[in-house]
Design a protein around this motif. Structure first.
Motif, mmCIF file in Angstrom:
data_model
loop_
_atom_site.group_PDB
_atom_site.id
_atom_site.type_symbol
_atom_site.label_atom_id
_atom_site.label_comp_id
_atom_site.label_asym_id
_atom_site.label_seq_id
_atom_site.Cartn_x
_atom_site.Cartn_y
_atom_site.Cartn_z
ATOM 1 N N MET A 189 22.004 -3.706 -6.687
ATOM 2 C CA MET A 189 22.072 -2.270 -6.934
ATOM 3 C C MET A 189 20.850 -1.581 -6.346
ATOM 4 O O MET A 189 19.743 -1.789 -6.823
ATOM 5 C CB MET A 189 22.125 -2.026 -8.446
ATOM 6 N N ALA A 190 21.084 -0.827 -5.314
ATOM 7 C CA ALA A 190 19.936 -0.175 -4.669
ATOM 8 C C ALA A 190 19.363 0.921 -5.571
ATOM 9 O O ALA A 190 20.106 1.679 -6.181
ATOM 10 C CB ALA A 190 20.377 0.426 -3.333
ATOM 11 N N ARG A 191 18.064 0.955 -5.664
ATOM 12 C CA ARG A 191 17.402 1.980 -6.479
ATOM 13 C C ARG A 191 16.260 2.603 -5.684
ATOM 14 O O ARG A 191 15.638 1.941 -4.874
ATOM 15 C CB ARG A 191 16.733 1.405 -7.723
ATOM 16 N N LYS A 192 15.954 3.838 -6.010
ATOM 17 C CA LYS A 192 14.771 4.469 -5.439
ATOM 18 C C LYS A 192 13.578 4.181 -6.353
ATOM 19 O O LYS A 192 13.628 4.443 -7.553
ATOM 20 C CB LYS A 192 14.993 5.976 -5.351
ATOM 21 N N ILE A 193 12.532 3.612 -5.758
ATOM 22 C CA ILE A 193 11.344 3.259 -6.537
ATOM 23 C C ILE A 193 10.125 3.984 -5.967
ATOM 24 O O ILE A 193 9.930 4.008 -4.740
ATOM 25 C CB ILE A 193 11.066 1.733 -6.470
ATOM 26 N N VAL A 194 9.322 4.566 -6.840
ATOM 27 C CA VAL A 194 8.059 5.151 -6.378
ATOM 28 C C VAL A 194 6.899 4.220 -6.740
ATOM 29 O O VAL A 194 6.931 3.535 -7.759
ATOM 30 C CB VAL A 194 7.795 6.569 -6.958
ATOM 31 N N VAL A 195 5.911 4.195 -5.848
ATOM 32 C CA VAL A 195 4.736 3.342 -6.036
ATOM 33 C C VAL A 195 3.500 4.216 -5.996
ATOM 34 O O VAL A 195 3.336 5.006 -5.065
ATOM 35 C CB VAL A 195 4.601 2.322 -4.881
ATOM 36 N N LEU A 196 2.635 4.071 -6.984
ATOM 37 C CA LEU A 196 1.381 4.811 -6.946
ATOM 38 C C LEU A 196 0.339 4.003 -6.178
ATOM 39 O O LEU A 196 -0.028 2.900 -6.575
ATOM 40 C CB LEU A 196 0.884 5.091 -8.371
ATOM 41 N N GLY A 197 -0.122 4.551 -5.061
ATOM 42 C CA GLY A 197 -1.196 3.907 -4.308
ATOM 43 C C GLY A 197 -2.533 4.288 -4.918
ATOM 44 O O GLY A 197 -2.707 5.408 -5.407
ATOM 45 N N GLU A 198 -3.451 3.344 -4.922
ATOM 46 C CA GLU A 198 -4.742 3.605 -5.559
ATOM 47 C C GLU A 198 -5.842 3.510 -4.520
ATOM 48 O O GLU A 198 -5.937 2.532 -3.784
ATOM 49 C CB GLU A 198 -4.961 2.574 -6.664
ATOM 50 N N VAL A 199 -6.672 4.557 -4.489
ATOM 51 C CA VAL A 199 -7.717 4.636 -3.477
ATOM 52 C C VAL A 199 -9.064 4.340 -4.120
ATOM 53 O O VAL A 199 -9.370 4.836 -5.205
ATOM 54 C CB VAL A 199 -7.751 6.050 -2.851
ATOM 55 N N ARG A 200 -9.832 3.492 -3.475
ATOM 56 C CA ARG A 200 -11.179 3.212 -3.967
ATOM 57 C C ARG A 200 -12.104 3.205 -2.758
ATOM 58 O O ARG A 200 -11.831 2.543 -1.764
ATOM 59 C CB ARG A 200 -11.172 1.840 -4.648
ATOM 60 N N ASP A 201 -13.181 3.949 -2.866
ATOM 61 C CA ASP A 201 -14.148 4.069 -1.769
ATOM 62 C C ASP A 201 -13.467 4.398 -0.441
ATOM 63 O O ASP A 201 -13.758 3.792 0.590
ATOM 64 C CB ASP A 201 -14.959 2.765 -1.639
ATOM 65 N N GLY A 202 -12.522 5.316 -0.496
ATOM 66 C CA GLY A 202 -11.924 5.823 0.741
ATOM 67 C C GLY A 202 -10.855 4.962 1.368
ATOM 68 O O GLY A 202 -10.341 5.281 2.435
ATOM 69 N N ALA A 203 -10.511 3.835 0.724
ATOM 70 C CA ALA A 203 -9.457 2.970 1.278
ATOM 71 C C ALA A 203 -8.475 2.588 0.173
ATOM 72 O O ALA A 203 -8.806 2.662 -1.007
ATOM 73 C CB ALA A 203 -10.079 1.707 1.875
ATOM 74 N N LEU A 204 -7.266 2.204 0.584
ATOM 75 C CA LEU A 204 -6.293 1.751 -0.408
ATOM 76 C C LEU A 204 -6.701 0.389 -0.945
ATOM 77 O O LEU A 204 -7.189 -0.466 -0.202
ATOM 78 C CB LEU A 204 -4.909 1.660 0.243
ATOM 79 N N ARG A 205 -6.504 0.189 -2.231
ATOM 80 C CA ARG A 205 -6.808 -1.114 -2.816
ATOM 81 C C ARG A 205 -5.699 -2.093 -2.465
ATOM 82 O O ARG A 205 -4.540 -1.716 -2.312
ATOM 83 C CB ARG A 205 -6.932 -1.000 -4.337
ATOM 84 N N ASN A 206 -6.065 -3.345 -2.368
ATOM 85 C CA ASN A 206 -5.100 -4.378 -2.025
ATOM 86 C C ASN A 206 -3.910 -4.388 -2.997
ATOM 87 O O ASN A 206 -2.764 -4.609 -2.621
ATOM 88 C CB ASN A 206 -5.806 -5.737 -2.024
ATOM 89 N N VAL A 207 -4.198 -4.141 -4.282
ATOM 90 C CA VAL A 207 -3.137 -4.173 -5.289
ATOM 91 C C VAL A 207 -2.049 -3.146 -4.981
ATOM 92 O O VAL A 207 -0.881 -3.327 -5.351
ATOM 93 C CB VAL A 207 -3.724 -3.966 -6.706
ATOM 94 N N SER A 208 -2.390 -2.098 -4.253
ATOM 95 C CA SER A 208 -1.378 -1.095 -3.901
ATOM 96 C C SER A 208 -0.361 -1.666 -2.908
ATOM 97 O O SER A 208 0.823 -1.338 -2.959
ATOM 98 C CB SER A 208 -2.048 0.148 -3.319
#
Lengths: 257, 325
Positions: free
Chosen positions: B1-20
């Protein structure tokens, strides 16, 4: 100052976990106040002693939770409330608990609500912020310092090791991080006094809730233990050779460096 | 079942964190062919949108405001709720980081939804999306499903692999304007403390010290090794209680739970409450004077010896490899 503490009864941290019949085996296990909630209780008592007022400790649980609530009273809390869901609910999640607590708290005019930042059993850390949102009051999680001046509050928040100094106002919900204080042990006179302090018991009915209102949004379908880790290789020989061998193993066998 | 998922990207010291990027991979799995939309919140984050797309997001929505230059639960929830209102996703994925732990329960309460926190893996099974997460700090695990409403999960760093970066992937990065107001908590100051460099919960290498470290200065050789391996320093409760280090370094059932690729326990006896915080690390090395120490029972490799001798020797030996790498 009207202070409430959200408390959970949990397994002792020293307990080994076993499973029987697909559930965590509770037979003979020691139960304690969730360690982070102990910080919350201690902080509440200190705030009351400095500012006046009353500390009420509230827990969603079963009859067995009375023991931990009595311990909180023996530490110095003034009142305890058990919301006993034993007869009403087979299963609840963080949605359930937060909904029950916020229904209880909504007409209490709490100035300050303190909870542990996470329970060491379920480990979700959701209930505090959820309750704050449902009560529409601000919150700060994982605090290591709390200063109250009138209705202005300054807290220090632990953010992955760094500290944020945050200004906010009452009414407020905070969740306690390790380092906030040193929880006291109940004294003998404290234990004697606790027996006479009020411990009210409520059920969902008393909060005008029925099971459907608090029905969990998620469900646990399986609980299992991680595979037992086999003891590995203790190296032998001259220390310098052991160190060489270890670095070599990490580099070529385990490939983590 | 296709779903639309949103992901919150997290920025630390001007770059995206790996966990994002790991969160994007989790969202992809949860979306089952549906769209994955990244969300970036901050004062200047638009340029980072392409990064999320390179790691698998289909498009990105940004909310920028000078009131969002630092994380506050009120500011971020206003921004996020505006995106959720516009996008109407069927699921949300955040990192189980300091920010995610603080924000996700508030959003879940606003949306009247469940939330499965601290997820270490997810899979399709029996027509359900099944989330695995540790309980009792990793002494046990549970599998959970969503029975009502939105799919909402926070994922533990270092457990779900990010997708391979593909710089040829393209997608729209759009911005949404939100009037951020009435912030009830104000950050006056940020004091950077022990975790300069690599964050303990995200570190691939953790060098941890126990009572055997003996003093605050005793952590120095551990720090040196951690720096060389681009890792972080942690501690047992014993070391924290003895004031050798800050409580923010504590690993265990009270304290942090870590799952690095390499965990080196130095002078740690291995109390059950400590093991709960680290025993799911990929490779564990124990260094202890006491051959009977409990820590050897969970270690992949052990050296019986004085950490003050062994750790500096290890640092020297690793230098040969790290320099060559």
């Amino acid at each position: 100052m009207n202070i409430y503490v959200l408390m959970k009864r949990t397994f002792d941290t020293e307990e080994k976990i076993t499973i029987s019949g697909g559930q965590i085996n509770e037979d003979g296990a020691e139960f304690i106040i969730n360690p982070y909630d102990e910080y919350a209780i201690e902080e509440a008592i200190q705030v009351r002693d400095a500012q006046g007022g009353e500390v009420t400790v509230v827990s969603v649980g079963t009859e067995e939770t009375e023991k931990q609530l009595r311990t909180a009273l023996a530490m110095g809390a003034d009142k305890a409330v058990l919301i006993n869901t034993e007869d009403d609910l087979d299963y609840g999640d963080q949605f359930t608990t937060a909904k029950i607590l916020s229904e209880f708290l909504k007409d209490k005019e709490a100035d300050l609500i303190i909870a542990g930042n996470v329970a060491i059993d379920g480990g979700s850390g959701q209930v505090g912020p959820r309750v704050a949102e449902l009560l529409n009051i601000p919150y700060v999680t994982t605090i290591t310092k709390l200063e109250i001046d009138g209705s202005n509050v300054t807290v220090v928040r632990d953010v992955e090791g760094d500290s944020e100094v945050i200004e906010t106002t009452l009414p407020l919900l905070v969740t306690a991080q390790q380092g906030l204080n040193e929880p006291r042990y109940p004294s003998l006179p404290g234990i004697m006094k606790a027996k006479k302090k009020p411990l009210d018991e409520l059920e969902l009915d008393d909060l005008d809730l029925d099971e459907d209102d608090v029905e969990a949004k998620t469900k646990t379908i399986e609980i299992y233990l991680p595979p037992q880790k086999e003891a590995g290789k203790v190296l032998e020989g001259e220390l310098a050779d052991q160190v060489k061998e270890l670095v070599n193993l990490l580099h070529t066998e385990a490939k983590v460096i | 079942m296709a779903r639309k998922i949103v992901v919150l990207g997290e920025v630390r010291d001007g770059a995206l964190r790996n966990v994002s990027f790991e969160a994007v991979a989790a969202a992809k799995a949860a979306a089952e062919g549906g769209e994955v939309v990244g969300i970036l919140i901050g004062d200047s984050v638009h340029a980072l949108g392409a990064d999320l797309i390179h790691y698998g997001a289909d498009r990105v929505v940004t909310v920028e405001s000078d009131k969002l230059n630092q994380y506050t639960s009120d500011g971020y929830s206003q921004a996020l709720m505006a995106v959720i209102d516009a996008e109407k996703p069927e699921g949300l994925v955040f990192g189980h980081t300091s920010l995610g732990k603080d924000l996700a329960p508030k959003i879940a309460a606003k949306l009247d939804s469940g939330l499965i926190s601290d997820v270490t893996s997810l899979e399709q099974a029996g027509g359900n999306l099944v989330f695995t997460r540790p309980i009792y700090s990793g002494k046990a695990f549970e599998k959970k499903i969503v029975t009502d409403g939105l799919i909402f999960a926070t994922i533990r760093p270092n457990n779900i692999s990010p997708l391979d970066k593909d710089e040829t992937r393209t997608g729209e990065v759009s911005s949404l304007s939100v009037d951020v107001k009435d912030l009830r908590t104000i950050i006056k100051e940020v004091v950077r403390k022990a975790t300069e460099g690599v964050d303990l919960s995200e570190a691939k290498v953790v060098i941890a010290g126990g009572r055997g470290v003996k003093s605050e200065e005793g952590f120095e050789p551990l720090k040196e090794l951690a720096t060389l391996l681009n890792g972080a320093v942690g501690a047992s409760r014993g070391a924290c209680d003895a004031d050798y280090c800050d409580y923010s370094l504590q690993i265990g059932q009270t304290g942090k739970v870590v799952t690095p690729d390499l965990y080196i326990a130095c002078g740690i006896s291995g109390a059950i409450q400590h093991l709960a915080g680290m025993s799911n690390s990929k490779v564990i090395v124990a260094i202890n004077k006491d051959p009977e120490a409990n820590i050897f029972k969970v270690a992949d490799y052990g050296i019986v010896g004085d950490l003050f001798e062994v750790v500096p020797m290890l640092t020297e030996e690793f230098k040969k490899i790290v320099v060559n790498a």
